[in-house]
Design a protein around this motif. Structure first.
Motif, PDB file in Angstrom:
ATOM      1  N   ALA A 284       0.710  -1.102   0.062  1.00  0.00           N
ATOM      2  CA  ALA A 284       0.203   0.057   0.080  1.00  0.00           C
ATOM      3  C   ALA A 284       0.998   1.399   0.025  1.00  0.00           C
ATOM      4  O   ALA A 284       1.727   1.498   1.000  1.00  0.00           O
ATOM      5  N   THR A 285       0.653   2.029  -0.887  1.00  0.00           N
ATOM      6  CA  THR A 285       1.803   3.253  -1.271  1.00  0.00           C
ATOM      7  C   THR A 285       1.237   4.399  -1.075  1.00  0.00           C
ATOM      8  O   THR A 285       1.612   5.462  -1.456  1.00  0.00           O
ATOM      9  N   GLY A 286      -0.296   4.581  -0.747  1.00  0.00           N
ATOM     10  CA  GLY A 286      -0.901   5.647  -0.708  1.00  0.00           C
ATOM     11  C   GLY A 286      -0.929   6.467   0.400  1.00  0.00           C
ATOM     12  O   GLY A 286      -1.493   7.637   0.568  1.00  0.00           O
ATOM     13  N   GLY A 287      -0.399   6.097   1.346  1.00  0.00           N
ATOM     14  CA  GLY A 287      -0.130   6.626   2.603  1.00  0.00           C
ATOM     15  C   GLY A 287      -1.387   6.457   3.661  1.00  0.00           C
ATOM     16  O   GLY A 287      -2.407   5.925   3.351  1.00  0.00           O
ATOM     17  N   GLU A 288      -1.223   6.998   4.966  1.00  0.00           N
ATOM     18  CA  GLU A 288      -2.080   6.586   6.099  1.00  0.00           C
ATOM     19  C   GLU A 288      -3.242   7.673   5.964  1.00  0.00           C
ATOM     20  O   GLU A 288      -3.198   8.517   5.152  1.00  0.00           O
ATOM     21  N   LEU A 289      -4.331   7.333   6.555  1.00  0.00           N
ATOM     22  CA  LEU A 289      -5.622   7.880   6.388  1.00  0.00           C
ATOM     23  C   LEU A 289      -5.405   9.571   6.632  1.00  0.00           C
ATOM     24  O   LEU A 289      -5.655  10.443   5.892  1.00  0.00           O
ATOM     25  N   LEU A 290      -4.832   9.896   7.894  1.00  0.00           N
ATOM     26  CA  LEU A 290      -4.626  11.051   8.218  1.00  0.00           C
ATOM     27  C   LEU A 290      -3.346  11.862   7.047  1.00  0.00           C
ATOM     28  O   LEU A 290      -3.743  13.042   7.040  1.00  0.00           O
ATOM     29  N   GLU A 291      -2.579  11.243   6.737  1.00  0.00           N
ATOM     30  CA  GLU A 291      -1.590  11.540   5.754  1.00  0.00           C
ATOM     31  C   GLU A 291      -2.391  12.214   4.335  1.00  0.00           C
ATOM     32  O   GLU A 291      -2.188  13.155   3.886  1.00  0.00           O
ATOM     33  N   ARG A 292      -3.349  11.256   3.880  1.00  0.00           N
ATOM     34  CA  ARG A 292      -4.284  11.725   2.898  1.00  0.00           C
ATOM     35  C   ARG A 292      -4.976  12.867   3.028  1.00  0.00           C
ATOM     36  O   ARG A 292      -5.376  13.734   2.259  1.00  0.00           O
ATOM     37  N   VAL A 293      -5.582  13.030   4.277  1.00  0.00           N
ATOM     38  CA  VAL A 293      -6.378  14.196   4.607  1.00  0.00           C
ATOM     39  C   VAL A 293      -5.522  15.662   4.430  1.00  0.00           C
ATOM     40  O   VAL A 293      -6.120  16.552   4.174  1.00  0.00           O
ATOM     41  N   VAL A 294      -4.273  15.489   5.000  1.00  0.00           N
ATOM     42  CA  VAL A 294      -3.541  16.620   5.155  1.00  0.00           C
ATOM     43  C   VAL A 294      -3.019  17.070   3.868  1.00  0.00           C
ATOM     44  O   VAL A 294      -3.019  18.158   3.280  1.00  0.00           O
ATOM     45  N   SER A 295      -2.418  15.998   3.047  1.00  0.00           N
ATOM     46  CA  SER A 295      -1.855  16.023   1.990  1.00  0.00           C
ATOM     47  C   SER A 295      -2.467  16.699   0.550  1.00  0.00           C
ATOM     48  O   SER A 295      -2.112  17.240  -0.244  1.00  0.00           O
ATOM     49  N   ARG A 296      -4.046  16.397   0.724  1.00  0.00           N
ATOM     50  CA  ARG A 296      -4.713  16.753  -0.437  1.00  0.00           C
ATOM     51  C   ARG A 296      -5.188  18.172  -0.415  1.00  0.00           C
ATOM     52  O   ARG A 296      -5.485  18.718  -1.512  1.00  0.00           O
ATOM     53  N   GLY A 297      -5.080  19.139   0.701  1.00  0.00           N
ATOM     54  CA  GLY A 297      -5.257  20.456   0.571  1.00  0.00           C
ATOM     55  C   GLY A 297      -6.699  20.842   0.507  1.00  0.00           C
ATOM     56  O   GLY A 297      -7.045  22.192   0.759  1.00  0.00           O
ATOM     57  N   HIS A 298      -7.747  19.793   0.205  1.00  0.00           N
ATOM     58  CA  HIS A 298      -8.950  20.271   0.330  1.00  0.00           C
ATOM     59  C   HIS A 298      -9.731  19.020   0.939  1.00  0.00           C
ATOM     60  O   HIS A 298      -9.660  17.889   0.412  1.00  0.00           O
ATOM     61  N   PHE A 299     -10.437  19.223   2.061  1.00  0.00           N
ATOM     62  CA  PHE A 299     -11.132  18.154   2.540  1.00  0.00           C
ATOM     63  C   PHE A 299     -12.507  18.547   3.225  1.00  0.00           C
ATOM     64  O   PHE A 299     -12.677  19.517   3.729  1.00  0.00           O
ATOM     65  N   THR A 300     -13.592  17.773   3.016  1.00  0.00           N
ATOM     66  CA  THR A 300     -14.838  18.083   3.234  1.00  0.00           C
ATOM     67  C   THR A 300     -15.333  16.868   3.888  1.00  0.00           C
ATOM     68  O   THR A 300     -14.991  15.971   4.023  1.00  0.00           O
ATOM     69  N   GLU A 301     -16.635  17.140   4.518  1.00  0.00           N
ATOM     70  CA  GLU A 301     -17.334  16.005   5.165  1.00  0.00           C
ATOM     71  C   GLU A 301     -17.644  14.835   4.088  1.00  0.00           C
ATOM     72  O   GLU A 301     -17.628  13.790   4.488  1.00  0.00           O
TER      73      GLU A 301
END
Length: 413
Positions: A165-182
């Protein structure tokens, strides 16, 4: 951490947040902001975090150092079982734990990438973790659960070949994407609930669900989310009493802390904590004192004060509250949770506000508080996410955790 390493209990409360620092740094630099975040952490477990900067000109000293490094790599590869190296080309070490190491490999015939988790089984505790993980992995086959590929066994070590799995941890994805909604949060929780619900139908209780054990298969936007790390998993649908309070304290259900009979409902409590963190970047239950932390968990009173909670929908808060029920019989099951209107309809009443800035700021502040309380805490936590702790240290930590838990239960009585 993903997929079944031993855990260093005293540092566990910080570890999950430190692994997000690298993503925070990358995002801040891309936006030209927050010069205070200069720390880097190595990729953890199956999240390789590979970077490919342009190579700099090498001096003669560099060439000598590179030569010595290649020698060390060659010697390291020689320590692998020949049956493993005959089939897989060892590429890089991507994670360590108390009783395990994880390497990225390529299958020699197909060139397909995988992860190999090398589990030390000479000590009884290492054998216990290995047996628990393999017992689960041999039984499961689901898009949202890490998949076992192959196992090689020797008297001292077990090599477990897994999906990479190379996509990162859940919180890493939340932070790295720059835009996060409910709505983004519900997409992640739908996949986590699908995997957890599948495990529960098989009679498997994970017992250590947290953001760093939820990994994306690849970096793409449509990647599936995988439930990983079954070193603490248990079997059977009947109620049972925990032998000790292993796991990460902030995610433990009240019945575990009180050493009462527990069921797979402990996983649903943990997912309630995960949902709270994903939407806010803060913990619903947190305290420097382990005893006070346990007391707040047992009372089950979490607040929705502070940014970004005023902008989070009531349905989202209702979802979290229905999971963070002290009485495990009233908690949503995985099947009920995935059909909760907030999840099933993908946050229909949310404002679609971008929560990213608030989440990232809260994560930074928490890391800063941890660092100020102990100047070396951030560094040690980052180190613990990527380097092995000795078995004796882990055993000592577990004994301390048991003592704290026992003292807490005596006071509660």
């Amino acid at each position: 951490m993903g997929c079944g390493a031993g855990k260093v209990l005293p540092e566990a409360s910080v570890k999950g947040y430190v692994s997000v620092v690298q993503s925070l740094v990358a995002f801040s630099r891309a936006k030209g902001g927050d010069e205070g975040l200069k720390k880097k952490t190595r990729g953890t477990w199956f999240s390789t975090g590979d970077k490919n900067p342009a190579p700099e000109p090498k001096s003669q000293g560099q060439t000598l150092r590179d030569g010595r490094k290649l020698d060390r790599v060659a010697k390291y590869k020689d320590t692998f079982d020949p049956r493993v190296t005959a089939r897989y080309d060892i590429k890089a070490l991507i994670g360590r734990g108390s009783f395990s190491r994880v390497v990225r490999v390529e299958h020699r015939a197909t060139r397909q990438p995988f992860a190999i988790k090398m589990m030390e089984v000479e000590l009884p505790e290492g054998r216990e973790v290995c047996a628990s993980e393999l017992a689960v992995l041999h039984r499961v086959s689901h898009p949202n659960v890490i998949q076992l590929i192959q196992v090689f066994q020797s008297p001292q070590r077990v090599y477990v070949v897994l999906e990479l799995a190379t996509g990162g941890e859940l919180l890493e994805r939340v932070v790295s994407r720059g835009h996060f909604t409910e709505r983004d949060a519900t997409r992640a929780l739908q996949m986590a609930l699908a995997g957890v619900g599948y495990l529960h139908r098989l009679g498997i209780t994970h017992r250590d669900l947290k953001p760093e054990n939820l990994l994306y298969y690849h970096p793409g936007a449509e990647s599936r989310l995988l439930v990983t790390d079954f070193g603490l998993a248990s079997f059977g649908g009947a109620e049972k009493v925990s032998d000790d309070t292993r796991g990460t304290p902030e995610y433990m259900a009240p019945e575990v802390l009180l050493r009462k009979p527990y069921t797979c409902a402990v996983d649903m409590w943990a997912l309630g904590v995960v949902a709270y963190i994903v939407l806010s970047g803060t913990m619903p239950f947190e305290d420097d004192s382990r005893t006070r932390l346990y007391r707040s968990i047992v009372r089950g009173k979490c607040s929705f004060h502070g940014d970004p909670w005023p902008s989070v929908s009531n349905l989202a808060k209702d979802f979290i509250q229905r999971l963070l029920q002290v009485d495990h019989a009233t908690r949503l099951t995985a099947d009920q949770a995935i059909h909760h209107p907030w999840v099933a309809n993908m946050a229909p009443s949310s404002s679609m506000r971008n929560l990213h800035r608030s989440i990232s700021r809260n994560l930074r502040q928490r890391l800063s508080r941890s660092s100020s309380r102990c100047p070396s805490s951030a560094a040690s936590a980052a180190s613990s996410a990527s380097s092995a702790s000795s078995a004796s240290r882990k055993l000592r930590s577990r004994n301390e955790e048991r003592e704290t838990s026992a003292n807490f239960r005596r006071r509660e009585k």
